[in-house]
Design a protein around this motif. Structure first.
Motif, short mmCIF file in Angstrom:
data_model
loop_
_atom_site.label_atom_id
_atom_site.label_comp_id
_atom_site.label_asym_id
_atom_site.label_seq_id
_atom_site.Cartn_x
_atom_site.Cartn_y
_atom_site.Cartn_z
N PHE A 36 0.84 -1.20 0.00
CA PHE A 36 0.00 0.00 0.00
C PHE A 36 0.87 1.25 0.00
O PHE A 36 2.06 1.22 0.33
N ILE A 37 0.25 2.34 -0.38
CA ILE A 37 0.91 3.64 -0.42
C ILE A 37 -0.16 4.68 -0.10
O ILE A 37 -1.31 4.53 -0.48
N SER A 38 0.23 5.71 0.64
CA SER A 38 -0.74 6.76 0.95
C SER A 38 -0.05 8.11 0.94
O SER A 38 1.16 8.22 1.10
N GLY A 39 -0.85 9.12 0.72
CA GLY A 39 -0.35 10.49 0.66
C GLY A 39 -1.34 11.34 -0.10
O GLY A 39 -2.55 11.16 0.01
N GLY A 93 -2.14 10.80 3.95
CA GLY A 93 -2.80 11.83 3.16
C GLY A 93 -4.21 11.40 2.84
O GLY A 93 -4.69 10.39 3.36
N PRO A 94 -4.89 12.13 1.99
CA PRO A 94 -6.28 11.82 1.68
C PRO A 94 -6.47 10.64 0.72
O PRO A 94 -7.59 10.22 0.48
N ILE A 95 -5.39 10.10 0.19
CA ILE A 95 -5.47 9.00 -0.77
C ILE A 95 -4.68 7.82 -0.24
O ILE A 95 -3.55 7.98 0.24
N LEU A 96 -5.28 6.64 -0.34
CA LEU A 96 -4.58 5.41 0.00
C LEU A 96 -4.86 4.40 -1.09
O LEU A 96 -6.03 4.18 -1.45
N PHE A 97 -3.82 3.80 -1.64
CA PHE A 97 -3.94 2.73 -2.63
C PHE A 97 -3.44 1.45 -1.99
O PHE A 97 -2.44 1.46 -1.26
N ALA A 98 -4.11 0.33 -2.27
CA ALA A 98 -3.69 -0.96 -1.74
C ALA A 98 -3.75 -2.03 -2.83
O ALA A 98 -4.57 -1.95 -3.74
N LYS A 99 -2.85 -3.02 -2.70
CA LYS A 99 -2.85 -4.21 -3.55
C LYS A 99 -3.38 -5.35 -2.72
O LYS A 99 -2.74 -5.80 -1.78
N LEU A 100 -4.58 -5.82 -3.07
CA LEU A 100 -5.22 -6.89 -2.32
C LEU A 100 -5.44 -8.10 -3.22
O LEU A 100 -5.61 -7.96 -4.44
#
Length: 137
Positions: A36-39, A93-100
């Protein structure tokens, strides 16, 4: 006039994103099998996230439903179909991406003590997106 103004603002925003592409220190993190990554605070981070969004199959966005203000520091917990927690983090941050892995998940997002829960199905072909919006206090 309003449509023209909106079109100009969108064009300006897209220009800023493309101008700032690649200028960020965002890095993917991992918890177990989940990357995951967020920002998304600032133009450079939004541009960097936009460049990697296709690498992730779930995207989350955190904001105010009244003012549209974006939130960071949101506690996020994602559980799989068996109730096992696969991700427990705080968004930078307001965005979070995840690999599920493909499957059904329950996402809980907590901002200032108010929790919103949503379900989502993730597959190997499409990206799923959830928006979490809290009322202003």
């Amino acid at each position: 006039m309003k449509k023209r103004y909106t079109a100009l603002m969108i064009a300006w925003f897209l220009h800023c994103i493309s101008a700032g592409a690649g200028a960020s220190s965002l890095e993917e993190e991992n918890q177990g099998d989940v990357g995951f990554i967020s920002g998304g605070v600032g133009i450079e981070e939004r541009a960097a996230l936009n460049n990697v969004r296709t690498d992730y199959n779930l995207s989350l966005l955190f904001s105010s439903q009244d003012s549209g203000e974006y939130f960071s520091g949101v506690s996020v917990r994602i559980s799989d179909g068996n109730g096992r927690i696969v991700l427990d983090t705080v968004s930078a941050g307001p965005i979070l991406f995840a690999k599920l892995k493909p499957g059904r998940y329950r996402v809980s997002a907590d901002h200032e003590g108010q929790t919103i829960r949503k379900s989502v199905a993730v597959d190997g072909k499409h990206r799923a997106a959830l928006g979490f919006a809290w009322p202003d206090r």
